[in-house]
Enzyme design. Structure first.
Site, PDB file in Angstrom:
ATOM      1  N   LYS A 236      23.894   1.753  19.216  1.00  0.00           N
ATOM      2  CA  LYS A 236      24.855   2.278  18.246  1.00  0.00           C
ATOM      3  C   LYS A 236      24.727   3.800  18.115  1.00  0.00           C
ATOM      4  CE  LYS A 236      25.464   0.078  14.316  1.00  0.00           C
ATOM      5  NZ  LYS A 236      25.310  -0.389  12.913  1.00  0.00           N
ATOM      6  N   GLU A 242      13.687   3.257  23.514  1.00  0.00           N
ATOM      7  CA  GLU A 242      13.547   2.401  24.685  1.00  0.00           C
ATOM      8  C   GLU A 242      14.835   2.376  25.506  1.00  0.00           C
ATOM      9  OE1 GLU A 242      11.187   0.290  21.318  1.00  0.00           O
ATOM     10  OE2 GLU A 242      13.010   1.491  21.544  1.00  0.00           O
ATOM     11  N   GLY A 300      22.392  -5.109  13.901  1.00  0.00           N
ATOM     12  CA  GLY A 300      22.177  -5.401  15.309  1.00  0.00           C
ATOM     13  C   GLY A 300      22.056  -6.873  15.605  1.00  0.00           C
ATOM     14  N   ARG A 301      21.341  -7.616  14.756  1.00  0.00           N
ATOM     15  CA  ARG A 301      21.128  -9.042  15.009  1.00  0.00           C
ATOM     16  C   ARG A 301      22.373  -9.876  14.705  1.00  0.00           C
ATOM     17  NH1 ARG A 301      18.373  -6.847  10.939  1.00  0.00           N
ATOM     18  NH2 ARG A 301      18.463  -7.684   8.814  1.00  0.00           N
ATOM     19  N   GLU A 386      13.641 -10.959  11.178  1.00  0.00           N
ATOM     20  CA  GLU A 386      14.009  -9.592  10.820  1.00  0.00           C
ATOM     21  C   GLU A 386      14.855  -9.581   9.557  1.00  0.00           C
ATOM     22  OE1 GLU A 386      14.512  -6.322  13.888  1.00  0.00           O
ATOM     23  OE2 GLU A 386      16.597  -6.596  13.260  1.00  0.00           O
ATOM     24  N   HIS A 417       5.196 -31.065  26.896  1.00  0.00           N
ATOM     25  CA  HIS A 417       3.994 -30.988  27.713  1.00  0.00           C
ATOM     26  C   HIS A 417       3.204 -29.711  27.437  1.00  0.00           C
ATOM     27  CE1 HIS A 417       5.154 -34.463  30.229  1.00  0.00           C
ATOM     28  NE2 HIS A 417       6.370 -34.066  29.924  1.00  0.00           N
ATOM     29  N   LYS A 526       8.177   2.808  15.050  1.00  0.00           N
ATOM     30  CA  LYS A 526       8.930   3.786  15.831  1.00  0.00           C
ATOM     31  C   LYS A 526       8.473   5.207  15.495  1.00  0.00           C
ATOM     32  CE  LYS A 526      13.147   0.958  16.016  1.00  0.00           C
ATOM     33  NZ  LYS A 526      14.584   0.926  15.659  1.00  0.00           N
TER      34      LYS A 526
END
Length: 557
Positions: A236, A242, A300-301, A386, A417, A526
């Site tokens: 955004k 990153e 964002g999510r 979050e 398993h 951050k």
């Protein structure tokens, strides 16, 4: 080509302020008393609550033949069933359910829901609206007048990025699409592209790069050819560390190779790079000319429904993307309109509050019995943890009750398993959520039947357990689960499933009186990472704690 939304309208309905802390509500105190009857099967009887008084799922089913019918619900739209949820194997009874509905009323969940759907700034710490749901509206007649201007911006941007997606689908020269983002700019589209693999265009390969670890990017770049690749840079602000480092590395790789391939001519960045951002200036500085923006009221999510979903739109097409929105919109309407006792997002959110804050289950296991849903647990980890991983109420008070429990999981039957041993015989009671799909998208019926009976059998085993003369062979049973089924895994049903989870998150946050739409805890790391990078560049460790200084020297010295 730039499509950047305008700021949100200045005139917004006022947000609803919760007047009482939930733990002071009569329903909360009633639920605390009821919880004493629901000791986990791993806990021995106490003088206060003898074993005979403990809730037992097996007895609950034996005494009430209508239990499944009473504690299950299917959602439909005009095309048919969207999903079905059976929560009859949860540790709940009629009295608890009524108390939970009273708690929702006393904590004003419906009022806060209505405020969200009216455009109020219910993200109180950032004074923002919460309107990811608006991204799913296709008929403006469904909206109040104060949201019409915003809707037209949404519709214009949606048409633009869907048209772009169709142009990429039709471009035979573009065979690979690389999405570079992180968090909500990666988890949502990556999960959905994998989930809808069988609905995707076969001659386009989708890749996702999120990790700052360059091994992630390296593996993708080794698979693609520069002249046949489109890079989507999803950030955004176009400042996410990153994402921007990965983007610049990909850009350097592209430009260096193109200059060699084209005898030193200027690389065509504009054709091979697109930005999902509102920072046109930063995108232009990298040579990116095509951008699609979104709004500060889209977390964002919650952003899959926006231009962040461009990789998915390329994979499944504009029509498929609109079906995804339609499935989610049907659940939006259900959440906004259904009566409390028939409102599935409300009921499942209240059940999560009950299990987390009253029964103190300290994690939730997600077991999707479909290989294409392999990234769903990771997607929901961000959505839930979050959003509701908070220990401070909206009134700045510490929460004296547990909030979001960690989510973990793996697709069935692989999980059986791996970790199901703990679910059946471990010392902690874990609430398990099964997801299964009725219709497969492959021709091998025996595979699918065995997959489905495994899912049902595991839920049955958690409830029934097994008596045995040898303690190590004994399985206590009476362990909780819920079961969600989809008629098929399609854009429409996936949209419904994801919207169901979004609204469950909302309900939990509303009851707990926390802000589900900020994430201040994410920011500190951050800031500290930037400080450490500056220390590396300046070669100084002064004032740094000894552990961090030692690790810097060991790893980077």
């Amino acid at each position: 080509m730039q499509h950047t939304p305008a700021p949100a309208a200045d005139t917004q309905p006022e947000a609803v302020a919760q007047t009482a802390q939930p733990q002071n509500c009569p329903a909360w105190q009633h639920l605390q008393q009821l919880a004493k009857q629901f000791a986990p099967s791993t806990q021995a009887a106490t003088p206060q609550v003898p074993a005979a008084a403990h809730f037992d799922l097996r007895q609950a089913f034996a005494s009430n033949p209508q239990r499944t019918a009473q504690l299950s619900l299917a959602l439909h739209d005009a095309q048919g069933e969207l999903l079905y949820c059976d929560y009859s194997k949860a540790h709940i009874n009629g009295e608890v359910l009524q108390a939970l509905l009273h708690l929702a009323e006393q904590t004003q969940v419906s009022a806060l829901r209505d405020a969200m759907f009216s455009g109020a700034a219910i993200n109180t710490s950032e004074q923002r609206q919460v309107m990811h749901w608006l991204l799913r509206v296709t008929d403006p007649a469904e909206l109040p007048s104060n949201l019409l201007a915003l809707w037209h911006e949404v519709d214009t941007t949606r048409r633009a990025f869907l048209d772009f997606a169709e142009s990429i689908r039709a471009d035979a020269q573009i065979t690979d699409i690389v999405n570079i983002g992180i968090g909500g700019s990666d988890l949502g589209p990556c999960m959905a592209v994998q989930a809808l693999y069988n609905h995707a265009l076969p001659n386009k390969r989708l890749h996702f790069v999120s990790n700052i670890d360059a091994h992630d990017l390296q593996q993708v770049l080794q698979q693609v050819q520069r002249q046949h690749t489109l890079f989507i840079i999803a950030s955004k602000s176009f400042t996410t560390l990153e994402t921007m480092l990965n983007a610049r590395t990909a850009l350097d790789w592209f430009c260096n190779g193109e200059q060699e391939h084209n005898n030193g001519n200027t690389p065509d960045i504009a054709r091979h790079f697109v930005g999902i951002t509102t920072n046109q200036q930063a995108a232009a500085a990298l040579g990116i000319r095509t951008t699609f923006g979104f709004w500060d009221w889209v977390g964002g999510r919650y952003s899959l429904w926006s231009a962040i979903g461009l990789p998915l739109a390329i994979a499944i097409g504009a029509q498929g993307f609109m079906q995804l929105l339609a499935g989610a919109r049907a659940v939006d309407k259900h959440f906004a309109q259904a009566a409390p006792q028939e409102n599935l997002p409300l009921l499942l959110g209240l059940l999560e509050v009950w299990e987390t804050s009253f029964l103190h289950y300290n994690s939730r296991c997600l077991a999707p019995y479909h290989a294409c849903l392999q990234r769903l647990p990771a997607y929901l980890q961000q959505l839930v943890m979050e959003s509701n991983g908070k220990s401070c109420t909206k009134s700045d008070q510490p929460t004296p009750y547990p909030t979001a429990a960690p989510i973990w999981g793996e697709p069935g039957s692989n999980g059986q398993h791996a970790f199901f041993q703990l679910l059946h015989q471990g010392t902690q009671a874990v609430s398990v959520e099964f997801i299964a799909v009725r219709k497969p998208e492959h021709p091998w019926e025996q595979h699918h039947n065995l997959l489905l009976v495994n899912a049902i059998a595991q839920a049955q085993a958690l409830m029934q357990g097994r008596e045995h003369t040898q303690p190590q062979h004994r399985i206590a049973g009476n362990r909780p689960s819920t079961f969600i089924t989809l008629p098929e895994l399609s854009p429409r049903t996936l949209g419904a499933l994801l919207a169901l989870y979004e609204h469950r998150v909302f309900v939990c946050g509303a009851v707990w009186n926390i802000n589900s739409f900020d994430q201040w805890g994410v920011e500190l790391g951050k800031v500290l990472a930037q400080d450490l990078m500056q220390r590396i560049n300046s070669n100084t460790l002064a004032g740094l704690d000894t552990s961090s200084a030692s690790l810097l020297q060991r790893l980077l010295g």
